[in-house]
Every structure is written in structure tokens, then in C-alpha cells.
Design a protein around this motif. Structure first.
Motif, PDB file in Angstrom:
ATOM      1  N   ILE A   8      62.882   4.941   8.091  1.00 47.20           N
ATOM      2  CA  ILE A   8      61.827   4.078   8.607  1.00 47.20           C
ATOM      3  C   ILE A   8      60.924   4.893   9.522  1.00 47.20           C
ATOM      4  O   ILE A   8      61.362   5.428  10.532  1.00 47.20           O
ATOM      5  CB  ILE A   8      62.424   2.877   9.374  1.00 47.20           C
ATOM      6  N   SER A   9      59.645   4.975   9.144  1.00 46.87           N
ATOM      7  CA  SER A   9      58.644   5.711   9.922  1.00 46.87           C
ATOM      8  C   SER A   9      57.776   4.728  10.690  1.00 46.87           C
ATOM      9  O   SER A   9      57.804   3.520  10.437  1.00 46.87           O
ATOM     10  CB  SER A   9      57.760   6.546   9.005  1.00 46.87           C
ATOM     11  N   SER A  10      56.953   5.253  11.570  1.00 52.38           N
ATOM     12  CA  SER A  10      56.087   4.390  12.384  1.00 52.38           C
ATOM     13  C   SER A  10      54.825   3.960  11.637  1.00 52.38           C
ATOM     14  O   SER A  10      54.238   2.931  11.963  1.00 52.38           O
ATOM     15  CB  SER A  10      55.722   5.084  13.684  1.00 52.38           C
ATOM     16  N   THR A  11      54.385   4.736  10.632  1.00 53.24           N
ATOM     17  CA  THR A  11      53.202   4.361   9.848  1.00 53.24           C
ATOM     18  C   THR A  11      53.440   4.679   8.373  1.00 53.24           C
ATOM     19  O   THR A  11      54.230   5.548   8.031  1.00 53.24           O
ATOM     20  CB  THR A  11      51.936   5.122  10.300  1.00 53.24           C
ATOM     21  N   ARG A  12      52.721   3.978   7.536  1.00 50.76           N
ATOM     22  CA  ARG A  12      52.812   4.246   6.096  1.00 50.76           C
ATOM     23  C   ARG A  12      52.329   5.656   5.769  1.00 50.76           C
ATOM     24  O   ARG A  12      52.851   6.300   4.875  1.00 50.76           O
ATOM     25  CB  ARG A  12      51.991   3.222   5.303  1.00 50.76           C
ATOM     26  N   THR A  13      51.339   6.115   6.484  1.00 51.39           N
ATOM     27  CA  THR A  13      50.815   7.467   6.253  1.00 51.39           C
ATOM     28  C   THR A  13      51.908   8.504   6.459  1.00 51.39           C
ATOM     29  O   THR A  13      52.080   9.415   5.644  1.00 51.39           O
ATOM     30  CB  THR A  13      49.623   7.752   7.189  1.00 51.39           C
TER      31      THR A  13
END
Length: 101
Positions: free
Chosen positions: A16-21
Motif C-alpha cells: 500500500i503506497s500513499s499515491t497511485r503514482t
């Protein structure tokens, strides 16, 4: 490295990342490394991800991508979270979740 460690043990890993980018960037960046070891990767950074995205051993996305996928399955009977094991599709287990700042 932690993702690789758990994937080598046959676990499914949700990153899980903080942004889709960032999720798409990391998935693209590390795919050649994981592919060398026979580990599949994908990202679910779509408003309506296709079920084939979830068949990878390592999934990248943001919190809301995972939440909506989990909620859509029982509500729409969409059966998104499937993975192939021993030639058959099974529910993708929640083995390991790594929160990448």
C-alpha cells in the motif's frame, strides 16, 4: 527486500503506497527483478480494476483501491480477488500487507 522475502515463501503481498503514482512507479520499477525469480506483480490503480490485476502474487495500490476491491466482491459478486493456485482460481489470501509510507 521485505516484499521479496515474503513472496519467496509463497505468500501474497499487498503493498500500500500513499499515491497511485508511486504505486504504479514501484510496480513498474521492480517487475523485472521479481520476474527473474518467477514472482508476478500487478497494480490495482484503477477506478474499476479488472480481475486479472489481482492474480499477481504482489499487488501495489493505495488504501482506497484495496478497500473498494474488498467491498465490491460481496456487493457485486464480482469475484475480483482471485489468484491461481495449482491451476485453479481461489480467493486471494490476505497474507502480508506492507504499508509503504
Amino acid at each position: 527486500l521485505l516484499t521479496f522475502y515474503f513472496a519467496c515463501q509463497g505468500k501474497t503481498v499487498d503493498v500500500i503506497s500513499s499515491t497511485r503514482t508511486l504505486a504504479k512507479r514501484d510496480q513498474k520499477k521492480y517487475t523485472p527483478f521479481f520476474k527473474h525469480f518467477g514472482i508476478t506483480t500487478s497494480h490495482i490503480c484503477y477506478d474499476h480494476p479488472h480481475s486479472s490485476c489481482f492474480r499477481a502474487q504482489i499487488l501495489y495500490g493505495v488504501n482506497s483501491d484495496f478497500e473498494f476491491a474488498i467491498m465490491r466482491d460481496p456487493l457485486n459478486n464480482s469475484q475480483l480477488r482471485k489468484i491461481e493456485k495449482n491451476g485453479q482460481l481461489e480467493d486471494r489470501p490476505f497474507d502480508i500487507v506492507i504499508v509503504d509510507e
